[in-house]
Design an enzyme around this catalytic site. Sequence first.
Site, PDB file in Angstrom:
ATOM      1  N   ARG A  53       0.826  -1.215   0.000  1.00  0.00           N
ATOM      2  CA  ARG A  53       0.000   0.000   0.000  1.00  0.00           C
ATOM      3  C   ARG A  53       0.856   1.260   0.000  1.00  0.00           C
ATOM      4  NH1 ARG A  53      -2.801  -0.755   4.502  1.00  0.00           N
ATOM      5  NH2 ARG A  53      -2.088   1.106   5.574  1.00  0.00           N
ATOM      6  N   TYR A 104     -15.895  18.976 -13.285  1.00  0.00           N
ATOM      7  CA  TYR A 104     -16.238  17.562 -13.239  1.00  0.00           C
ATOM      8  C   TYR A 104     -17.254  17.301 -12.118  1.00  0.00           C
ATOM      9  CZ  TYR A 104     -15.987  12.576 -13.279  1.00  0.00           C
ATOM     10  OH  TYR A 104     -16.337  11.259 -13.342  1.00  0.00           O
ATOM     11  N   ASP A 176      -7.093  20.827 -12.365  1.00  0.00           N
ATOM     12  CA  ASP A 176      -7.445  19.558 -13.002  1.00  0.00           C
ATOM     13  C   ASP A 176      -7.104  19.720 -14.479  1.00  0.00           C
ATOM     14  OD1 ASP A 176      -8.713  17.440 -14.323  1.00  0.00           O
ATOM     15  OD2 ASP A 176     -10.330  17.318 -12.835  1.00  0.00           O
ATOM     16  N   LYS A 201      -8.361   9.097 -18.770  1.00  0.00           N
ATOM     17  CA  LYS A 201      -8.743   9.732 -20.031  1.00  0.00           C
ATOM     18  C   LYS A 201      -7.544   9.766 -20.987  1.00  0.00           C
ATOM     19  CE  LYS A 201     -12.519  10.291 -17.648  1.00  0.00           C
ATOM     20  NZ  LYS A 201     -12.813  11.501 -16.903  1.00  0.00           N
TER      21      LYS A 201
HETATM   22  C1  LIG Z   1     -13.234  11.732 -15.595  1.00  0.00           C
HETATM   23  C2  LIG Z   1     -12.775  12.967 -14.910  1.00  0.00           C
HETATM   24  C3  LIG Z   1     -12.490  12.952 -13.538  1.00  0.00           C
HETATM   25  C4  LIG Z   1     -12.678  11.718 -12.684  1.00  0.00           C
HETATM   26  O1  LIG Z   1     -11.772  10.719 -13.004  1.00  0.00           O
HETATM   27  P1  LIG Z   1     -12.034   9.139 -12.788  1.00  0.00           P
HETATM   28  O2  LIG Z   1     -10.783   8.551 -13.281  1.00  0.00           O
HETATM   29  O3  LIG Z   1     -13.253   8.802 -13.595  1.00  0.00           O
HETATM   30  O4  LIG Z   1     -12.267   8.947 -11.326  1.00  0.00           O
HETATM   31  C5  LIG Z   1     -12.014  14.113 -12.968  1.00  0.00           C
HETATM   32  N1  LIG Z   1     -11.861  15.253 -13.693  1.00  0.00           N
HETATM   33  C6  LIG Z   1     -12.146  15.306 -15.010  1.00  0.00           C
HETATM   34  C7  LIG Z   1     -11.962  16.580 -15.750  1.00  0.00           C
HETATM   35  C8  LIG Z   1     -12.616  14.166 -15.659  1.00  0.00           C
HETATM   36  O5  LIG Z   1     -12.908  14.213 -16.968  1.00  0.00           O
END
Ligand SMILES: *Cc1c(COP(=O)(O)O)cnc(C)c1O
Length: 364
Positions: A53, A104, A176, A201
Amino acid sequence: MAGVTAHKPSESLSMSTLAVKAGRPPSEPDQPLNEPIVMASTYVAGGEVEYGRYGNQTWRAFEDAVGALEGGRALSFASGMAAITTVLDLVAPGQTVVAPRHCYQGTLAHLAALEQRGVLEVVLVDIDNTAQVAAALDDNVALLWIESPTNPALEVADIPALCDAAHAVGARVIVDNTFATPLVQRPLTQGADVVVHSATKYISGHSDALIGIVVTSDDQIHRAVDEARRVRGAIPGTLEAWLALRGLRTLHLRVERAQANAAGLVARLREHPAVDRVRYPGFGAVIAIELTGGADAADLFTRSTSLWVHATSLGGVESSLERRRRWQGEPLTIPESLVRLSVGIEDVDDLWKDLSQALGQTLA
Ligand SMILES: *Cc1c(COP(=O)(O)O)cnc(C)c1O
């Protein structure tokens, strides 16, 4: 676990070269070219890692590569939301967080939950309105959360100006960077304290793994995030870290192609009678369109494509689309007819043929 730290290419290498070279084992006889998938819940005592972990060399290779691209030290998590909730939970109780009104959904949901429990105050702003954001920043604000471009409205924040305004009141800035990727913008070089990604993504890029990442050049924040990950345990799967690193090797090629496809589609979408409005920030590969026929037309459109996949998420090699307001938690200021397109790396004429026939059906 000495020797776990992967070879780091020099700072002067270009982003394309870093995407290919960063996070490799040392170039020595009989070393594998790629960090293997190390399946281990525990390690022989006396080293740096000790327990599964706390660290893993496959995560570490992925983290070194993303860290090189963003210009900081990275820590990977089970998902983008695991990364995001971990950093948001580091904000001291009683403080204020300023965040984009459109960002998000999971980020907004966690901020709302923290506010509801009385942990934090949350002030939502239009992140593309620098004066409005600056006016919301005062001494109680511990954190300015930026998402740029925003999901799914595609508003663009002035990151350097917002970082200056936040730092002037002693607030930290987290960006982000999922939509832009480090190839388009590197927020740590623009003044941000922390970058987060849903590496699910673009960074992974193949719609086959959930993984998140936090990057910072601040040692104190890095230590706090590492400590929180050790305790909370929202660690990535080893296979996911390996897949994400495998995907990252072609990030520059995928983003370049997807971006070129997006630009080609935007020009054609703007001319289509079924499309009322096209939102595209001029970079990246996410487009949002509003249909003249409203929500029903948008639903028909998303059911009528054959090449484009009707699915949530984005950033994969395959093109996908969805009407965002089909989700309950989506902000009501997002138009009912808005369809978000994640442009992939297929042939742009094939993509357009499919889109235009599906749009045509909404006019019939
Ligand atoms: C998809 C997404 C998230 C969340 O990510 P996960 O991997 O699905 O938990 C956060 N911020 C943005 C801009 C996203 O497109």
